[in-house]
Write a protein that holds these residues in place. Structure first.
Motif, short mmCIF file in Angstrom:
data_model
loop_
_atom_site.label_atom_id
_atom_site.label_comp_id
_atom_site.label_asym_id
_atom_site.label_seq_id
_atom_site.Cartn_x
_atom_site.Cartn_y
_atom_site.Cartn_z
N CYS A 52 0.80 -1.23 0.00
CA CYS A 52 0.00 0.00 0.00
C CYS A 52 0.83 1.27 0.00
N CYS A 53 1.56 1.46 1.03
CA CYS A 53 2.15 2.77 1.27
C CYS A 53 3.55 2.61 1.84
N ALA A 54 4.53 3.09 1.10
CA ALA A 54 5.93 2.95 1.55
C ALA A 54 6.33 4.13 2.42
N ASP A 55 7.21 3.84 3.39
CA ASP A 55 7.77 4.93 4.20
C ASP A 55 8.86 5.63 3.39
N PRO A 56 9.45 6.70 3.89
CA PRO A 56 10.47 7.43 3.13
C PRO A 56 11.68 6.57 2.72
N SER A 57 11.90 5.44 3.39
CA SER A 57 13.01 4.55 3.04
C SER A 57 12.60 3.49 2.02
N GLY A 58 11.33 3.52 1.61
CA GLY A 58 10.84 2.55 0.64
C GLY A 58 10.33 1.26 1.24
N ASP A 59 10.23 1.19 2.56
CA ASP A 59 9.74 -0.01 3.24
C ASP A 59 8.22 0.07 3.42
N TYR A 60 7.58 -1.08 3.32
CA TYR A 60 6.13 -1.16 3.53
C TYR A 60 5.87 -1.59 4.96
N ASP A 61 5.84 -0.61 5.84
CA ASP A 61 5.69 -0.86 7.27
C ASP A 61 4.29 -0.47 7.75
N ASP A 62 3.90 -1.03 8.89
CA ASP A 62 2.66 -0.63 9.53
C ASP A 62 2.76 0.85 9.89
N TRP A 63 1.63 1.52 9.92
CA TRP A 63 1.65 2.94 10.28
C TRP A 63 0.37 3.32 11.02
N VAL A 64 0.50 4.41 11.77
CA VAL A 64 -0.63 5.04 12.46
C VAL A 64 -0.62 6.51 12.06
N GLU A 65 -1.76 6.99 11.61
CA GLU A 65 -1.89 8.39 11.25
C GLU A 65 -2.58 9.13 12.39
N LEU A 66 -1.94 10.21 12.84
CA LEU A 66 -2.54 11.08 13.85
C LEU A 66 -3.02 12.35 13.16
N TYR A 67 -4.11 12.89 13.66
CA TYR A 67 -4.66 14.13 13.15
C TYR A 67 -4.70 15.14 14.29
N ASN A 68 -4.27 16.37 14.02
CA ASN A 68 -4.31 17.44 15.00
C ASN A 68 -5.58 18.25 14.76
N ASP A 69 -6.57 18.00 15.57
CA ASP A 69 -7.87 18.66 15.42
C ASP A 69 -7.91 20.03 16.11
N SER A 70 -6.78 20.46 16.66
CA SER A 70 -6.78 21.74 17.38
C SER A 70 -6.36 22.87 16.46
N THR A 102 6.38 17.69 14.84
CA THR A 102 5.30 18.64 15.11
C THR A 102 4.18 18.48 14.08
N VAL A 103 2.95 18.36 14.59
CA VAL A 103 1.77 18.25 13.75
C VAL A 103 1.12 19.63 13.69
N GLN A 104 0.99 20.17 12.51
CA GLN A 104 0.39 21.48 12.34
C GLN A 104 -1.12 21.44 12.61
N PRO A 105 -1.74 22.58 12.92
CA PRO A 105 -3.19 22.60 13.14
C PRO A 105 -3.92 22.03 11.92
N LYS A 106 -4.88 21.18 12.19
CA LYS A 106 -5.68 20.51 11.16
C LYS A 106 -4.81 19.68 10.22
N GLY A 107 -3.64 19.25 10.72
CA GLY A 107 -2.70 18.49 9.90
C GLY A 107 -2.58 17.04 10.36
N TYR A 108 -1.86 16.28 9.56
CA TYR A 108 -1.67 14.85 9.78
C TYR A 108 -0.18 14.54 9.93
N ILE A 109 0.11 13.43 10.62
CA ILE A 109 1.48 12.94 10.73
C ILE A 109 1.40 11.42 10.84
N LEU A 110 2.39 10.74 10.26
CA LEU A 110 2.43 9.28 10.31
C LEU A 110 3.49 8.81 11.28
N ILE A 111 3.11 7.85 12.08
CA ILE A 111 4.06 7.14 12.93
C ILE A 111 4.25 5.77 12.28
#
Length: 183
Positions: A52-70, A102-111
């Motif tokens: 599905c979705c490769a990380d910046p190193s090209g690996d297909y790893d599990d991920w969690v997306e966080l959303y900053n609703d503030s 840092t997650v920007q307001p109304k932004g997303y970040i992947l772990i």
């Protein structure tokens, strides 16, 4: 003459009082309270990533997306992440590079849940289980749960995330949307 001075004094006091009231009314009308939002929330995750979705190193790893609703940026640095509720030793996200955590307001970040910490501060030591487990984000005090989710068996390359029509429910997405609104 005293009558005129008293009359003008009354007019002056009345007009000052009236202007003050109008300023207060105008300020009340122009103040708009913003919804502070919920802060960081688990928005989507993929517990079995094959193509599905490769990380910046090209690996297909599990991920969690966080959303900053503030309405303010939130730095994950120093927070804790685990896949086990009640974990005595959760993984602490490094606080060495706020520009990456840092997650920007109304932004997303992947772990990235890949146990490849050498790839950066957003690569945690926990891998997600396709068979089901938990996702827990804990504040910097290592006491307060910011958000958590327990999930059951997952399908490879099918993510699970908040329903865009009901953010309190999680549904499956055959087309994962890491870093973007769920659709």
């Amino acid at each position: 003459m005293k009558k005129y001075i008293s009359f003008f004094t009354c007019i002056l006091l009345f007009s000052c009082s009236s202007e003050s009231t109008n300023d207060e009314d105008m300020n009340e009308e122009t103040i708009v309270e913003e919804d502070p939002g919920m802060g960081l929330i688990i928005n989507e995750f993929l517990a079995s990533n094959d193509t599905c979705c490769a990380d910046p190193s090209g690996d297909y790893d599990d991920w969690v997306e966080l959303y900053n609703d503030s309405n303010e940026a939130i730095d994950l640095g120093g927070m804790y992440f685990t896949d086990t509720i009640g974990d005595d030793d959760p993984y602490q996200i490094p606080d060495t590079d706020p520009s990456l955590t840092t997650v920007q307001p109304k932004g997303y970040i992947l772990i990235w849940c890949d146990d490849d910490q050498e790839q950066g501060p957003l690569h945690v030591s926990n891998k997600l289980s396709k068979g089901g487990e938990s996702i827990v984000l804990i504040s910097q005090d290592n006491q307060t749960i910011i958000d958590s989710l327990s999930f059951t068996e997952q399908t490879t390359d099918v993510s699970m995330g908040r329903d865009p029509n009901n953010v309190n429910e999680f549904i499956f997405f055959e087309n994962p949307t890491p870093g973007l609104p769920n659709n």
